[in-house]
Design a protein around this motif. Structure first.
Motif, PDB file in Angstrom:
ATOM      1  N   CYS A 149       0.854  -1.173   0.000  1.00 55.23           N
ATOM      2  CA  CYS A 149       0.000   0.000   0.000  1.00 55.23           C
ATOM      3  C   CYS A 149       0.895   1.228   0.000  1.00 55.23           C
ATOM      4  O   CYS A 149       2.090   1.126   0.262  1.00 55.23           O
ATOM      5  CB  CYS A 149      -0.986  -0.016   1.167  1.00 55.23           C
ATOM      6  SG  CYS A 149      -0.260  -0.264   2.778  1.00 55.23           S
ATOM      7  N   GLY A 150       0.302   2.368  -0.342  1.00 60.78           N
ATOM      8  CA  GLY A 150       1.098   3.590  -0.457  1.00 60.78           C
ATOM      9  C   GLY A 150       1.388   3.886  -1.922  1.00 60.78           C
ATOM     10  O   GLY A 150       1.023   3.114  -2.810  1.00 60.78           O
ATOM     11  N   ALA A 170      -4.219   3.163  -0.318  1.00 61.93           N
ATOM     12  CA  ALA A 170      -3.520   4.130   0.544  1.00 61.93           C
ATOM     13  C   ALA A 170      -2.924   3.432   1.774  1.00 61.93           C
ATOM     14  O   ALA A 170      -3.425   2.405   2.227  1.00 61.93           O
ATOM     15  CB  ALA A 170      -4.499   5.206   0.981  1.00 61.93           C
ATOM     16  N   MET A 171      -1.868   4.007   2.285  1.00 63.27           N
ATOM     17  CA  MET A 171      -1.275   3.495   3.529  1.00 63.27           C
ATOM     18  C   MET A 171      -2.225   3.767   4.689  1.00 63.27           C
ATOM     19  O   MET A 171      -2.756   4.872   4.782  1.00 63.27           O
ATOM     20  CB  MET A 171       0.027   4.240   3.797  1.00 63.27           C
ATOM     21  CG  MET A 171       1.249   3.382   3.708  1.00 63.27           C
ATOM     22  SD  MET A 171       2.703   4.337   4.135  1.00 63.27           S
ATOM     23  CE  MET A 171       3.471   4.493   2.535  1.00 63.27           C
ATOM     24  N   PRO A 172      -2.443   2.800   5.580  1.00 63.71           N
ATOM     25  CA  PRO A 172      -3.326   3.066   6.723  1.00 63.71           C
ATOM     26  C   PRO A 172      -2.783   4.217   7.569  1.00 63.71           C
ATOM     27  O   PRO A 172      -1.565   4.352   7.745  1.00 63.71           O
ATOM     28  CB  PRO A 172      -3.296   1.756   7.521  1.00 63.71           C
ATOM     29  CG  PRO A 172      -2.722   0.725   6.606  1.00 63.71           C
ATOM     30  CD  PRO A 172      -1.900   1.449   5.581  1.00 63.71           C
ATOM     31  N   ALA A 173      -3.713   5.019   8.098  1.00 58.91           N
ATOM     32  CA  ALA A 173      -3.300   6.177   8.903  1.00 58.91           C
ATOM     33  C   ALA A 173      -2.440   5.751  10.090  1.00 58.91           C
ATOM     34  O   ALA A 173      -1.475   6.433  10.443  1.00 58.91           O
ATOM     35  CB  ALA A 173      -4.542   6.934   9.375  1.00 58.91           C
ATOM     36  N   ALA A 174      -2.768   4.614  10.696  1.00 59.82           N
ATOM     37  CA  ALA A 174      -2.003   4.176  11.879  1.00 59.82           C
ATOM     38  C   ALA A 174      -0.553   3.882  11.501  1.00 59.82           C
ATOM     39  O   ALA A 174       0.371   4.141  12.287  1.00 59.82           O
ATOM     40  CB  ALA A 174      -2.660   2.946  12.500  1.00 59.82           C
ATOM     41  N   ALA A 175      -0.348   3.354  10.301  1.00 56.81           N
ATOM     42  CA  ALA A 175       1.012   3.043   9.865  1.00 56.81           C
ATOM     43  C   ALA A 175       1.783   4.338   9.602  1.00 56.81           C
ATOM     44  O   ALA A 175       2.952   4.480   9.975  1.00 56.81           O
ATOM     45  CB  ALA A 175       0.967   2.173   8.610  1.00 56.81           C
ATOM     46  N   ARG A 176       1.119   5.311   8.976  1.00 59.72           N
ATOM     47  CA  ARG A 176       1.777   6.606   8.724  1.00 59.72           C
ATOM     48  C   ARG A 176       2.122   7.304  10.032  1.00 59.72           C
ATOM     49  O   ARG A 176       3.161   7.940  10.173  1.00 59.72           O
ATOM     50  CB  ARG A 176       0.871   7.492   7.879  1.00 59.72           C
ATOM     51  CG  ARG A 176       0.696   6.954   6.451  1.00 59.72           C
ATOM     52  CD  ARG A 176      -0.483   7.631   5.787  1.00 59.72           C
ATOM     53  NE  ARG A 176      -0.387   9.077   5.933  1.00 59.72           N
ATOM     54  CZ  ARG A 176       0.114   9.871   4.989  1.00 59.72           C
ATOM     55  NH1 ARG A 176       0.534   9.356   3.860  1.00 59.72           N
ATOM     56  NH2 ARG A 176       0.186  11.147   5.186  1.00 59.72           N
ATOM     57  N   ARG A 177       1.217   7.171  11.001  1.00 58.85           N
ATOM     58  CA  ARG A 177       1.466   7.769  12.304  1.00 58.85           C
ATOM     59  C   ARG A 177       2.684   7.117  12.968  1.00 58.85           C
ATOM     60  O   ARG A 177       3.517   7.781  13.583  1.00 58.85           O
ATOM     61  CB  ARG A 177       0.231   7.607  13.193  1.00 58.85           C
ATOM     62  CG  ARG A 177       0.036   8.733  14.166  1.00 58.85           C
ATOM     63  CD  ARG A 177      -1.404   8.886  14.609  1.00 58.85           C
ATOM     64  NE  ARG A 177      -2.030   7.642  15.004  1.00 58.85           N
ATOM     65  CZ  ARG A 177      -3.161   7.165  14.483  1.00 58.85           C
ATOM     66  NH1 ARG A 177      -3.787   7.839  13.543  1.00 58.85           N
ATOM     67  NH2 ARG A 177      -3.665   6.043  14.906  1.00 58.85           N
ATOM     68  N   ALA A 178       2.778   5.802  12.848  1.00 58.73           N
ATOM     69  CA  ALA A 178       3.929   5.097  13.423  1.00 58.73           C
ATOM     70  C   ALA A 178       5.225   5.615  12.796  1.00 58.73           C
ATOM     71  O   ALA A 178       6.228   5.814  13.482  1.00 58.73           O
ATOM     72  CB  ALA A 178       3.780   3.587  13.205  1.00 58.73           C
ATOM     73  N   TRP A 179       5.206   5.872  11.490  1.00 61.00           N
ATOM     74  CA  TRP A 179       6.399   6.423  10.814  1.00 61.00           C
ATOM     75  C   TRP A 179       6.745   7.788  11.400  1.00 61.00           C
ATOM     76  O   TRP A 179       7.896   8.067  11.737  1.00 61.00           O
ATOM     77  CB  TRP A 179       6.138   6.521   9.311  1.00 61.00           C
ATOM     78  CG  TRP A 179       7.264   7.148   8.532  1.00 61.00           C
ATOM     79  CD1 TRP A 179       7.447   8.479   8.300  1.00 61.00           C
ATOM     80  CD2 TRP A 179       8.358   6.471   7.905  1.00 61.00           C
ATOM     81  NE1 TRP A 179       8.591   8.681   7.555  1.00 61.00           N
ATOM     82  CE2 TRP A 179       9.172   7.470   7.301  1.00 61.00           C
ATOM     83  CE3 TRP A 179       8.740   5.128   7.786  1.00 61.00           C
ATOM     84  CZ2 TRP A 179      10.328   7.157   6.586  1.00 61.00           C
ATOM     85  CZ3 TRP A 179       9.890   4.820   7.077  1.00 61.00           C
ATOM     86  CH2 TRP A 179      10.679   5.820   6.490  1.00 61.00           C
ATOM     87  N   PRO A 203       6.979   8.382   4.165  1.00 57.30           N
ATOM     88  CA  PRO A 203       7.232   7.048   3.608  1.00 57.30           C
ATOM     89  C   PRO A 203       6.522   6.939   2.267  1.00 57.30           C
ATOM     90  O   PRO A 203       5.468   7.547   2.072  1.00 57.30           O
ATOM     91  CB  PRO A 203       6.595   6.110   4.636  1.00 57.30           C
ATOM     92  CG  PRO A 203       5.500   6.915   5.257  1.00 57.30           C
ATOM     93  CD  PRO A 203       5.983   8.344   5.251  1.00 57.30           C
ATOM     94  N   GLU A 204       7.091   6.193   1.345  1.00 56.48           N
ATOM     95  CA  GLU A 204       6.486   6.068   0.011  1.00 56.48           C
ATOM     96  C   GLU A 204       5.939   4.685  -0.273  1.00 56.48           C
ATOM     97  O   GLU A 204       5.131   4.504  -1.178  1.00 56.48           O
ATOM     98  CB  GLU A 204       7.524   6.413  -1.058  1.00 56.48           C
ATOM     99  CG  GLU A 204       7.972   7.851  -0.972  1.00 56.48           C
ATOM    100  CD  GLU A 204       9.143   8.132  -1.872  1.00 56.48           C
ATOM    101  OE1 GLU A 204       9.033   9.029  -2.718  1.00 56.48           O
ATOM    102  OE2 GLU A 204      10.185   7.449  -1.728  1.00 56.48           O
ATOM    103  N   ALA A 205       6.426   3.692   0.457  1.00 54.58           N
ATOM    104  CA  ALA A 205       6.011   2.320   0.194  1.00 54.58           C
ATOM    105  C   ALA A 205       5.742   1.611   1.506  1.00 54.58           C
ATOM    106  O   ALA A 205       6.433   1.840   2.500  1.00 54.58           O
ATOM    107  CB  ALA A 205       7.097   1.577  -0.573  1.00 54.58           C
ATOM    108  N   CYS A 206       4.721   0.780   1.493  1.00 49.44           N
ATOM    109  CA  CYS A 206       4.463  -0.085   2.638  1.00 49.44           C
ATOM    110  C   CYS A 206       4.258  -1.490   2.083  1.00 49.44           C
ATOM    111  O   CYS A 206       3.241  -1.783   1.462  1.00 49.44           O
ATOM    112  CB  CYS A 206       3.234   0.396   3.401  1.00 49.44           C
ATOM    113  SG  CYS A 206       2.763  -0.706   4.756  1.00 49.44           S
TER     114      CYS A 206
END
Ligand code: AKG
Ligand code: FE2
Length: 176
Positions: A15-16, A42-51, A61-64
Motif C-alpha cells: 500500500c502507499g 492508501a497506507m493506513p493512517a495508523a502506519a503513517r502515524r507510526a512512521w 514514507p512512500e512504500a508499505c
C-alpha cells in the motif's frame, strides 16, 4: 522470484504510492499492481502515524510492503537495498503470530542473533544498521503466544499467521 518466476512462500502486497514487486526480471518499486495495473491502496493512517513517531525521518514514507506469513513460512537472510535513500530507515510493524527474527551485520558472514517479534512490535532498521542482513527463521506456533485479546488480524489471515508491514522511503530525499 527473479529468474524462476516462482512465487515467494511469503505472500506479499503493498500500500502507499509505491509498491515493491518481483518477477523474472528482478525486483523494483512501481506505482501500480503488476496484475491489475491499478494504484496500490492508501497506507493506513495508523502506519503513517507510526512512521511519524518512530522513524526519525522528516520525509514521508512512500512504500508499505505487506508480508503475510502462513505457519511454516520463512524469509531468508537478505539486505533491504532496492531503495535510493538509505538515510531513511525501514520501519517494521508486526501483527499476529510471533516471529523469530534473525539479524546480523553488514556482511552476510557476520555473526547473527535472533529476537522474537510479537504482535504490536515496531522495529526500526536504520542509521548505521540500515543495511544489516536480516530474515525470519520461523513463525512460532500459536500455543506459544501470549493470549491475544480481540481480533488483531483480518479474516484472510489464516489462524497462526503473521502480518508484517515495512514502511520505506524509496526515492532520494531532496534537500529542503
Ligand atoms: O517480516 C519481517 O519481520 C521482515 C520483513 C523483511 O525483511 C522485508 O520485507 O524486507
Ligand atoms: Fe527485509
Amino acid at each position: 522470484m527473479p529468474r524462476t518466476g516462482k512465487p515467494f512462500s511469503v505472500r506479499m502486497t503493498n500500500c502507499g504510492p509505491l509498491g515493491w514487486v518481483s518477477d523474472r526480471a528482478g525486483y523494483r518499486y512501481q506505482a501500480t499492481h503488476p496484475e491489475t495495473g491499478r494504484p496500490w491502496p492508501a497506507m493506513p493512517a495508523a502506519a503513517r502515524r507510526a512512521w511519524t513517531e518512530l522513524a526519525g525521518c522528516p520525509a514521508e514514507p512512500e512504500a508499505c510492503l505487506v508480508n503475510l506469513y502462513a505457519p511454516g513460512t520463512r524469509m531468508g537472510l537478505h539486505q533491504d537495498r532496492d531503495e535510493a535513500e538509505f538515510s531513511a530507515p525501514v520501519l517494521s510493524l508486526s501483527l499476529g503470530a510471533t516471529a523469530l527474527f534473525r539479524y546480523g551485520g553488514l556482511s552476510r558472514s557476520d555473526p547473527t542473533r535472533s529476537v522474537r517479534l510479537s504482535s504490536g512490535d515496531a522495529l526500526v532498521i536504520g542509521g548505521p544498521s540500515r543495511l544489516i542482513f536480516h530474515g525470519v527463521d520461523r513463525i512460532l506456533p500459536a500455543d506459544l503466544l501470549a493470549p491475544m485479546t480481540g481480533p488483531v488480524l483480518p479474516e484472510a489471515v489464516a489462524a497462526g499467521g503473521r502480518l508484517n508491514l515495512t514502511l520505506r522511503r524509496v526515492s532520494a530525499i531532496r534537500p529542503a
